[in-house]
Design a protein around this motif. Structure first.
Motif, short mmCIF file in Angstrom:
data_model
loop_
_atom_site.label_atom_id
_atom_site.label_comp_id
_atom_site.label_asym_id
_atom_site.label_seq_id
_atom_site.Cartn_x
_atom_site.Cartn_y
_atom_site.Cartn_z
N GLY A 1 3.16 -0.61 -1.70
CA GLY A 1 2.41 -0.29 -2.91
C GLY A 1 1.50 0.89 -2.68
O GLY A 1 1.60 1.60 -1.66
N GLU B 1 -2.02 -7.28 0.68
CA GLU B 1 -1.82 -5.87 0.99
C GLU B 1 -3.06 -5.28 1.64
O GLU B 1 -4.19 -5.67 1.33
N ARG C 1 -0.25 1.26 0.64
CA ARG C 1 -0.67 -0.09 0.97
C ARG C 1 0.50 -0.80 1.65
O ARG C 1 1.66 -0.57 1.33
N ARG D 1 -1.16 -10.08 -7.99
CA ARG D 1 -2.34 -9.84 -7.16
C ARG D 1 -3.37 -10.96 -7.33
O ARG D 1 -4.01 -11.37 -6.37
N THR E 1 -0.13 4.65 -3.30
CA THR E 1 0.38 5.98 -3.60
C THR E 1 0.76 6.68 -2.30
O THR E 1 0.53 6.14 -1.20
N SER F 1 -7.30 -6.08 -2.70
CA SER F 1 -6.05 -5.78 -3.40
C SER F 1 -6.14 -6.11 -4.88
O SER F 1 -5.67 -5.36 -5.74
#
Length: 705
Positions: free
Chosen positions: A39, A7, A46, A146, A41, A77
């Motif tokens: 992903g 990401e 992202r 991740r 906010t 990430s």
């Protein structure tokens, strides 16, 4: 094997595509097929790197994301789910396993990956013969999506560049930005200087607060046959151990041992002595177990006060060095003069344990604005005569004794080692370098204060004779400046013909959130090692330069990153974060390309919405100053400013520009006025020095106070 999803943020995309940050926002608005967020906010979304890469290629943009870039993006990430130090250690352990087991299969399933990491951790702990303290790190490690992405990216990079090179590169990225991840690693330049002062380069070397192992790594490269370290944080100790393990694997010459534990409460090397102790221990630690160690046998020079954790480290180091061995410690300047440490400093002098105090230039040591000191000590042999002199070095001083902030590490290292070698050859006969270095008799230091600050004990050289031609040139420059002021004198403003009806008022914070203005809060520019490929020598603009109307006066090494660490650009509005008045100015030609210090706020307005000169002028007004003053936030007689809550009238852009012309004229007049003041002050000081220079011969030569 399924490729894991890496990401990236909007800023990452801009960096990869080689565009400004606003371009990515425009792409999202104008192109319906731009990849959707996966992903983050609403404010900081992202995106999947592979989707972004395909979209950029479809737009005809030549983008080649290297394995190194993928690894770094995956690491960034993973930081949202794993502490950076733990993430770096996790990757390092896998790379160490692959380095020694190149045929290992890397599973795509997270459960199988966790089992592989268990094998890698067990192999690492077994092969490096480390202590069980690191098992705490292993037991708490989780391998989610991740973490799996990061590990797969590391495997890809290792397949191209090699496991050792991949870990070294990732370490450089992380440790160069140490302050962002809660680390304060010792720079290679500082470690090299400290090791120059510790002689000889053989036998055992010990660092009782080794951190990520920078000093130990430098010592191993220098030729110490074995290096020992202790670190209280097991995650950080794992990084040190990995760095040394990879170094040893590369040339087979390094033997090392890292122990985990608190050096004061749980000294893992108790009773063991070494040839040299070199360390950069933590400063100003008020929780160093003072009450529990009141009668500790290490305090042979006196029990350190709670405020004097640094003097506790000094005595801890002395307890571990062989008689006549070398100790080099990085110390804050307060340790040399704090009243509570007088007794211990006196004891160090009387028994010959202190050999030299070296004051380093301010800001030369990454992360510290103070002029830190290097203390060179020893454990005095019982039968040896007590040394009668202590070498004092002020490495920030020029040949004339004047302080300068432009010394490089190479210059400092050459100066300090030259003085040190001359002192070792003949301490009593050391030839003084006025304002820079002097072998001070110990008896002269044993006064009521026992102040070991080098500058206090260095005789300043006589002021050079100032030529009358130079004074005439300064005087002529002042006359020229004063005569030009009348042409710049601003007119009385006439605003009657301007449209002063704003569509509305808006705060700086609202403009920033709406994307019409970029705000850079006070922050220390991201520094880089001088050996980092991303490093660049750049000028630094601070609040003092702003207030005095000066061009940037300092030079630093920073990370060259247009997105993450942007320099000052055309149209930027610069504001001091601390001062008596919030006087803003638009960046001048001399400011462009410099980096703002941690005392400067940068506003970058959209010139189609807010005129920079209008904004700078309005922010400099008394009304804006009242709004920007942070309640109960003062520093001495200065005030902290926060311009985000200042509300500005959103006038038509043509009206703003008309005001901007007037504000710009005022600013030019102010700069000329400041320049005239500065030249006048220089003339006064130079003339005073010229008058007093002939009197130098009748003053007491060699005064040290």
């Amino acid at each position: 094997m399924t490729t894991p999803r890496v990401e990236v943020t909007s800023a990452d995309i801009a960096r990869i595509a080689g565009v400004g940050p606003n371009a990515v926002s425009n792409w999202r608005k104008r192109h319906d097929d731009f990849p959707k967020p996966v992903g983050g906010t609403d404010r900081s979304p992202r995106f999947a790197l592979i989707e972004v890469q395909h979209w950029l290629e479809a737009q005809g943009k030549d983008v080649d994301v290297s394995v190194d870039q993928r690894l770094w993006q995956a690491f960034e990430s993973a930081r949202t789910a794993t502490h950076p130090v733990d993430a770096l250690g996790m990757v390092g352990v896998l790379l160490w396993y692959l380095h020694n087991n190149p045929d290992a299969t890397i599973p795509s399933d997270q459960g199988d990956l966790a089992r592989l990491m268990d094998r890698a951790e067990h192999y690492f702990l077994t092969e490096t013969k480390t202590v069980s303290g690191l098992l705490d790190v292993v037991a708490t490690t989780e391998y989610g999506a991740r973490q799996a992405t990061l590990l797969h990216a590391a495997v890809e990079a290792a397949a191209v560049n090699g496991a050792r090179e991949t870990f070294t590169s990732l370490c450089t990225h992380v440790l160069d930005g140490g302050s962002r991840v809660g680390l304060a690693p010792t720079s290679p330049e500082l470690a090299g200087l400290m090791l120059d002062l510790a002689e000889p380069a053989q036998g055992l070397l010990f660092d009782p607060a080794c951190g990520t192992g920078s000093i130990l790594l430098a010592a191993a490269n220098l030729g110490y046959t074995r290096v020992l370290g202790q670190e209280v944080n097991p995650s950080i100790a794992r990084i040190a151990l990995l760095r040394l393990a990879f170094q040893g694997a590369s040339d087979g010459s390094s033997e090392y041992d890292i122990q985990v534990g608190d050096s004061f409460l749980d000294d893992r090397y108790r009773g063991r002595t070494v040839a040299a102790v070199v360390s950069s221990p933590p400063f100003a630690d008020r929780n160093w177990w003072h009450d529990d160690l009141t009668h500790d046998p290490r305090w042979i020079y006196g029990t350190p006060a709670r405020l004097d954790s640094e003097l506790a480290w000094v005595q801890h180091a002395i307890s571990h060095v062989s008689p006549g061995g070398s100790i080099v410690l990085l110390m804050p300047p307060a340790t040399a003069s704090r009243a509570s440490g007088r007794r211990i400093r006196s004891g160090l002098l009387q028994r010959g344990a202190l050999r030299a105090v070296v004051s380093l230039p301010p800001r030369l040591t990454s992360g510290y604005a103070l002029a830190l000191q290097l203390w060179v000590l020893t454990s005095p042999p019982a039968e040896a005569p007590v040394p009668q002199h202590v070498l004092m070095i002020e490495s920030a001083a020029g040949e004339s004794g004047a302080a300068t902030g432009e010394r490089t590490w190479e210059q400092v290292r050459q100066l300090v080692t030259s003085c040190w070698n001359d002192y070792l050859a003949d301490p009593a006969g050391f030839r003084e370098r006025p304002g820079t270095a002097r072998a001070v008799p110990s008896i002269d230091l044993l006064d009521e204060e026992v102040d070991l600050t080098p500058r206090r004990h260095l005789a300043l050289p006589p002021e050079p004779w100032i030529a009358s031609e130079a004074l005439e040139a300064t005087r002529d420059a002042l006359v020229s400046r004063l005569s030009s002021l009348s042409t710049l004198l601003p007119e009385v403003p006439d605003t009657g013909s301007l449209d002063l009806t704003p569509a509305r008022t808006v705060s700086i914070d609202e403009l920033v959130k709406a994307g019409m203005m970029f705000l850079r809060r006070p922050a220390t520019p991201e520094t880089a090692s001088t050996q980092s490929p991303a490093s660049v020598e750049a000028r630094l603009l601070d609040a003092r330069d702003l207030v005095l109307g000066l061009a940037p006066t300092q030079t630093v090494t920073v990370l060259s990153d247009e997105v993450g660490n942007p320099p000052i650009r055309t149209g930027d509005v610069l504001i001091p974060s601390v001062g008596r008045r919030m006087n803003a100015r638009v960046a001048t030609d001399a400011d462009l390309g410099a980096y703002p210090s941690n005392t400067v706020i940068v506003l970058r307005p959209d010139p189609g919405v807010v005129d920079p000169w209008f904004l700078a002028g309005y922010l400099s007004s008394s009304a804006s100053n009242r709004q920007a003053t942070r309640l109960t936030s003062t520093v001495g007689q200065n005030i902290r400013f926060d311009p985000r809550k200042v509300r500005i009238p959103l006038l038509p852009i043509d009206t703003q520009r008309a005001f901007g012309v007037a504000f710009e004229r005022l600013a030019r007049f102010n700069l000329a006025l400041r320049a005239a003041h500065n030249i006048g002050q220089e003339l006064v000081e130079s003339t005073t020095d010229a008058l007093t220079a002939p009197l130098a011969s009748v003053t007491t030569a060699g005064s040290t106070r």
